[in-house]
Motif scaffolding. Sequence first.
Motif, mmCIF file in Angstrom:
data_model
loop_
_atom_site.group_PDB
_atom_site.id
_atom_site.type_symbol
_atom_site.label_atom_id
_atom_site.label_comp_id
_atom_site.label_asym_id
_atom_site.label_seq_id
_atom_site.Cartn_x
_atom_site.Cartn_y
_atom_site.Cartn_z
ATOM 1 N N LEU A 1 0.871 -1.167 0.000
ATOM 2 C CA LEU A 1 0.000 0.000 0.000
ATOM 3 C C LEU A 1 0.911 1.220 0.000
ATOM 4 C CD1 LEU A 1 -3.038 0.628 2.382
ATOM 5 C CD2 LEU A 1 -1.482 2.420 1.672
ATOM 6 N N TRP A 2 0.829 2.018 -1.059
ATOM 7 C CA TRP A 2 1.745 3.156 -1.250
ATOM 8 C C TRP A 2 0.933 4.372 -1.667
ATOM 9 C CZ3 TRP A 2 2.849 6.329 -5.416
ATOM 10 C CH2 TRP A 2 4.060 7.039 -5.390
ATOM 11 N N PHE A 3 1.264 5.534 -1.078
ATOM 12 C CA PHE A 3 0.616 6.751 -1.570
ATOM 13 C C PHE A 3 1.620 7.882 -1.672
ATOM 14 C CE2 PHE A 3 -0.635 7.389 3.087
ATOM 15 C CZ PHE A 3 0.128 8.524 3.326
ATOM 16 N N SER A 4 1.305 8.812 -2.569
ATOM 17 C CA SER A 4 2.020 10.079 -2.678
ATOM 18 C C SER A 4 0.974 11.174 -2.808
ATOM 19 C CB SER A 4 2.949 10.088 -3.899
ATOM 20 O OG SER A 4 3.705 11.294 -3.948
ATOM 21 N N PHE A 5 0.917 12.056 -1.823
ATOM 22 C CA PHE A 5 -0.016 13.165 -1.817
ATOM 23 C C PHE A 5 0.799 14.435 -2.056
ATOM 24 C CE2 PHE A 5 -2.542 10.423 1.381
ATOM 25 C CZ PHE A 5 -3.059 9.662 0.343
ATOM 26 N N ASP A 6 0.674 14.980 -3.254
ATOM 27 C CA ASP A 6 1.584 16.013 -3.739
ATOM 28 C C ASP A 6 0.922 17.385 -3.751
ATOM 29 O OD1 ASP A 6 3.006 13.718 -4.229
ATOM 30 O OD2 ASP A 6 2.815 13.817 -6.412
ATOM 31 N N GLY A 7 1.618 18.373 -3.176
ATOM 32 C CA GLY A 7 1.131 19.736 -3.161
ATOM 33 C C GLY A 7 2.198 20.713 -3.611
ATOM 34 N N PRO A 8 1.835 21.972 -3.809
ATOM 35 C CA PRO A 8 2.821 22.986 -4.221
ATOM 36 C C PRO A 8 3.870 23.255 -3.148
ATOM 37 C CG PRO A 8 0.560 23.742 -4.584
ATOM 38 C CD PRO A 8 0.482 22.522 -3.736
ATOM 39 N N ASP A 9 3.512 23.056 -1.880
ATOM 40 C CA ASP A 9 4.440 23.339 -0.793
ATOM 41 C C ASP A 9 5.170 22.099 -0.300
ATOM 42 O OD1 ASP A 9 3.643 26.037 -0.788
ATOM 43 O OD2 ASP A 9 1.914 25.547 0.471
ATOM 44 N N ALA A 10 4.500 20.949 -0.318
ATOM 45 C CA ALA A 10 5.116 19.718 0.184
ATOM 46 C C ALA A 10 4.397 18.513 -0.396
ATOM 47 C CB ALA A 10 5.060 19.668 1.712
ATOM 48 N N SER A 11 5.128 17.405 -0.491
ATOM 49 C CA SER A 11 4.566 16.126 -0.907
ATOM 50 C C SER A 11 4.860 15.090 0.169
ATOM 51 C CB SER A 11 5.157 15.683 -2.242
ATOM 52 O OG SER A 11 4.869 16.614 -3.263
ATOM 53 N N TYR A 12 3.961 14.130 0.322
ATOM 54 C CA TYR A 12 4.067 13.146 1.403
ATOM 55 C C TYR A 12 3.944 11.739 0.813
ATOM 56 C CZ TYR A 12 2.963 17.400 3.959
ATOM 57 O OH TYR A 12 2.977 18.688 4.438
ATOM 58 N N VAL A 13 4.938 10.900 1.112
ATOM 59 C CA VAL A 13 4.971 9.546 0.562
ATOM 60 C C VAL A 13 5.078 8.534 1.701
ATOM 61 C CG1 VAL A 13 6.250 7.923 -0.881
ATOM 62 C CG2 VAL A 13 6.029 10.312 -1.594
ATOM 63 N N PHE A 14 4.194 7.521 1.635
ATOM 64 C CA PHE A 14 4.157 6.457 2.638
ATOM 65 C C PHE A 14 4.095 5.112 1.934
ATOM 66 C CE2 PHE A 14 1.393 3.472 5.014
ATOM 67 C CZ PHE A 14 2.158 3.317 6.166
ATOM 68 N N ASP A 15 4.836 4.132 2.468
ATOM 69 C CA ASP A 15 4.859 2.767 1.939
ATOM 70 C C ASP A 15 4.598 1.815 3.098
ATOM 71 O OD1 ASP A 15 5.380 0.276 0.856
ATOM 72 O OD2 ASP A 15 7.294 0.832 -0.042
ATOM 73 N N GLN A 16 3.472 1.097 3.067
ATOM 74 C CA GLN A 16 3.092 0.229 4.175
ATOM 75 C C GLN A 16 4.104 -0.882 4.426
ATOM 76 O OE1 GLN A 16 1.478 -2.878 6.539
ATOM 77 N NE2 GLN A 16 1.845 -3.202 4.354
ATOM 78 N N GLU A 17 4.859 -1.289 3.410
ATOM 79 C CA GLU A 17 5.866 -2.327 3.614
ATOM 80 C C GLU A 17 7.137 -1.770 4.253
ATOM 81 O OE1 GLU A 17 6.319 -4.353 -0.136
ATOM 82 O OE2 GLU A 17 4.636 -5.696 0.302
ATOM 83 N N ARG A 18 7.236 -0.443 4.329
ATOM 84 C CA ARG A 18 8.342 0.235 5.035
ATOM 85 C C ARG A 18 7.746 1.357 5.887
ATOM 86 N NH1 ARG A 18 10.102 -1.442 0.150
ATOM 87 N NH2 ARG A 18 12.146 -2.460 0.041
ATOM 88 N N PRO A 19 6.935 0.991 6.877
ATOM 89 C CA PRO A 19 6.081 1.982 7.535
ATOM 90 C C PRO A 19 6.769 2.862 8.571
ATOM 91 C CG PRO A 19 5.759 -0.150 8.547
ATOM 92 C CD PRO A 19 6.698 -0.368 7.391
ATOM 93 N N GLU A 20 8.029 2.601 8.858
ATOM 94 C CA GLU A 20 8.692 3.391 9.892
ATOM 95 C C GLU A 20 9.076 4.794 9.426
ATOM 96 O OE1 GLU A 20 9.860 2.369 13.467
ATOM 97 O OE2 GLU A 20 7.887 1.723 12.794
ATOM 98 N N THR A 21 8.917 5.069 8.122
ATOM 99 C CA THR A 21 9.352 6.360 7.605
ATOM 100 C C THR A 21 8.253 7.045 6.804
ATOM 101 O OG1 THR A 21 10.286 5.360 5.599
ATOM 102 C CG2 THR A 21 11.756 5.633 7.484
ATOM 103 N N LEU A 22 8.306 8.359 6.802
ATOM 104 C CA LEU A 22 7.472 9.205 5.961
ATOM 105 C C LEU A 22 8.401 10.125 5.178
ATOM 106 C CD1 LEU A 22 4.607 10.368 5.204
ATOM 107 C CD2 LEU A 22 4.999 12.040 7.029
ATOM 108 N N TRP A 23 8.322 10.097 3.850
ATOM 109 C CA TRP A 23 9.127 10.997 3.022
ATOM 110 C C TRP A 23 8.344 12.269 2.797
ATOM 111 C CZ3 TRP A 23 8.639 13.395 -1.763
ATOM 112 C CH2 TRP A 23 9.814 13.903 -2.322
ATOM 113 N N VAL A 24 8.968 13.407 3.085
ATOM 114 C CA VAL A 24 8.349 14.712 2.894
ATOM 115 C C VAL A 24 9.211 15.504 1.921
ATOM 116 C CG1 VAL A 24 7.516 16.812 3.993
ATOM 117 C CG2 VAL A 24 7.439 14.640 5.245
ATOM 118 N N GLY A 25 8.654 15.831 0.785
ATOM 119 C CA GLY A 25 9.394 16.568 -0.236
ATOM 120 C C GLY A 25 9.061 18.045 -0.224
ATOM 121 N N GLY A 26 10.087 18.884 -0.394
ATOM 122 C CA GLY A 26 9.909 20.323 -0.507
ATOM 123 C C GLY A 26 10.577 20.834 -1.764
ATOM 124 N N GLN A 27 10.318 22.079 -2.125
ATOM 125 C CA GLN A 27 10.908 22.630 -3.346
ATOM 126 C C GLN A 27 12.423 22.730 -3.254
ATOM 127 O OE1 GLN A 27 8.955 26.081 -5.133
ATOM 128 N NE2 GLN A 27 7.197 25.744 -3.779
#
Length: 355
Positions: A247-273
């Motif tokens: 189960l994987w998602f990427s919720f992308d916005g102009p200010d930040a994006s958020y990526v989660f992978d249920q098979e590697r759930p200990e981390t949250l990737w947060v992307g910025g410009q």
Amino acid sequence: MPQQIQAAVVGTGFMGSVHTRAVTAAGGRVRLLVGSTPDRARALARSVPGAEPAGFEEVLASDVDVVHICTPNHLHHDMARRVLEAGKHVVCEKPLAVSAEEAAGLAALAARTGLVATVPFVYRFYASVRLARSMIAAGGRAPWLLHGSYLQDWLAAPDTDNWRVDTARGGGSRAFGDIGIHWCDLMEFVTGQRVTALQASLGRAHAVRGGRPVTTEDGGVISFRTDAGALGSLVISQASAGRKNRLWFSFDGPDASYVFDQERPETLWVGGQDADRTLTRDPARAGTRPDGLPAGHPQGYHECFADFVADTYAAVRGQAPDGLPTFDAGLRAARLTEAVLTSAADNAAWTEIPV
């Protein structure tokens, strides 16, 4: 010290064993176990200290506080209805019912009785998911592109069969009704946005299983729009070789994006410009659900399930846990499933969904 919650678990398959473990981990006690046969109930009862095999009628007449329903899908509605009418709190596996009409009836009955009625959308309980939710809610421009997938391979082989393949027991939708609703529940829970319309194309890897034609989907592709104007896409499959429970998602916005992978759930990737960062689970971090699992001790599916049951039992005691998935969430999933089937039957036509 609060009185220990007394529970009955109906169903002795994989999910029945998950629920019995979660009840104990949440501080409750499994008193009664109901199986499809007395032998199955006795077999599971031997592994649960203090539990006794029983029939469903015995459960309804007992003084247990909560009944966990872990049976095939076509039994959920009537069992959950009878549990609520018997004055007991209920945890019902998803899908809540095989039709949106039945799910609406259950949600209304739960509201009228005032009893606690929940559905195990347990991926809400990952700390990384709660962190993404809190960061999105904290401000900034909302995500406008919501995409991801939920991929499994347990039905990849043509000779693999299961009761879920049978529409009479599993319902009209299999892959979306089983796993796609988990992804959609997470998307709406994390972003606060609601799907208002979707189009769905469904397909199958194998036309025949167990010597009979397959009429439910192995997977599909869904496009959607939300009430905040976002666009989204979801790919689901139960026949993708090598994908166990991704189960994987990427919720992308102009200010930040958020990526989660249920098979590697200990981390949250947060992307910025200008920079991106990977946040590791830490219960001391603001925005996460308080728990007793220290940082560096990996959180997993069983822990999330136990947290879900613990919050359900807290609600039984009169508390109001944040983010508890009730029968309203089960009804929402049923309406999304109905829209997916309607769209797919109409050549992927856009189908509106009440918010």
